[in-house]
Design a protein around this motif. Structure first.
Motif, short mmCIF file in Angstrom:
data_model
loop_
_atom_site.label_atom_id
_atom_site.label_comp_id
_atom_site.label_asym_id
_atom_site.label_seq_id
_atom_site.Cartn_x
_atom_site.Cartn_y
_atom_site.Cartn_z
N LEU A 91 0.72 -1.19 -0.04
CA LEU A 91 -0.12 -0.08 0.05
C LEU A 91 0.70 1.30 -0.11
N TYR A 95 1.33 4.34 -3.30
CA TYR A 95 0.81 5.59 -2.96
C TYR A 95 2.29 6.60 -3.25
N ASP A 129 -7.09 3.76 -10.09
CA ASP A 129 -7.73 3.14 -9.16
C ASP A 129 -8.31 4.51 -8.43
N ILE A 131 -9.67 6.61 -5.30
CA ILE A 131 -9.46 6.78 -3.73
C ILE A 131 -10.91 7.14 -3.29
N ASP A 134 -13.75 3.66 0.82
CA ASP A 134 -13.43 2.31 1.19
C ASP A 134 -11.69 2.40 1.35
N GLU A 135 -11.18 2.89 0.14
CA GLU A 135 -9.73 3.23 0.25
C GLU A 135 -9.11 4.08 1.20
N ASN A 138 -8.87 1.77 4.35
CA ASN A 138 -7.80 1.07 4.01
C ASN A 138 -6.41 1.64 4.56
#
Length: 164
Positions: A91, A95, A129, A131, A134-135, A138
């Motif tokens: 993760l 990023y 993807d 953001i 839910d992200e 996470n």
């Protein structure tokens, strides 16, 4: 339930917190290197800074832990914290190695992965993807797990008498 996604500046703040928490936790590998290699903290710091990737630093710590001279409880504790740390690496790397896309209001934030993926005779790149809420959750959980791992590394270093 549709939770609102914060504006891009808030996402950046959260990602800054992720990066800070990761970097702060990674720096604690210095204490593990010192204790496992039987050197002072200054020497361990030089070794840490000479290795220029997280993977190299973790590999060194894990290899030192796996040496026959390392007591089993120390080996178990060290390998557990490095496993937890590296579980968060995907993760964090996502990023740190992407660019961001957002609309003119700062909403609809997405990542654009800056990696080429080869499959047979074709290439893929620029995976996007969103953001979304839910992200965000996470990322927040990852920060919490890293902070917990940080505390575990400090406790491990104290418990096993590693240089602090």
């Amino acid at each position: 339930m549709n939770r609102p996604v914060p504006p891009f500046r808030d996402v950046l703040t959260l990602l800054g917190q992720l990066n800070y928490t990761w970097t702060n936790t990674e720096s604690l590998l210095i204490h593990l290197i010192a204790g496992l290699a039987g050197v002072d903290k200054e020497t361990a710091t030089i070794v840490f800074l000479t290795l220029n990737t997280t993977r190299a630093r973790v590999d060194l710590v894990e290899r030192l832990a796996k040496m026959a001279r390392t007591p089993s409880p120390v080996r178990r504790d060290v390998l557990e914290v490095t496993r937890k740390m590296m579980a968060e690496a995907k993760l964090r790397n996502k990023y740190n190695h992407c660019i961001y896309s957002f609309d003119d209001t700062g909403d609809n934030v997405s990542t654009l992965l800056m990696r080429v993926s080869e499959s047979g005779d074709s290439l893929r790149y620029g995976k996007m993807d969103a953001i979304d809420a839910d992200e965000i959750a996470n990322i927040t959980r990852s920060i919490s797990r890293l902070a917990q791992t940080n505390r575990e590394i400090w406790a491990l270093a104290r418990r096993h008498g590693f240089p602090l």
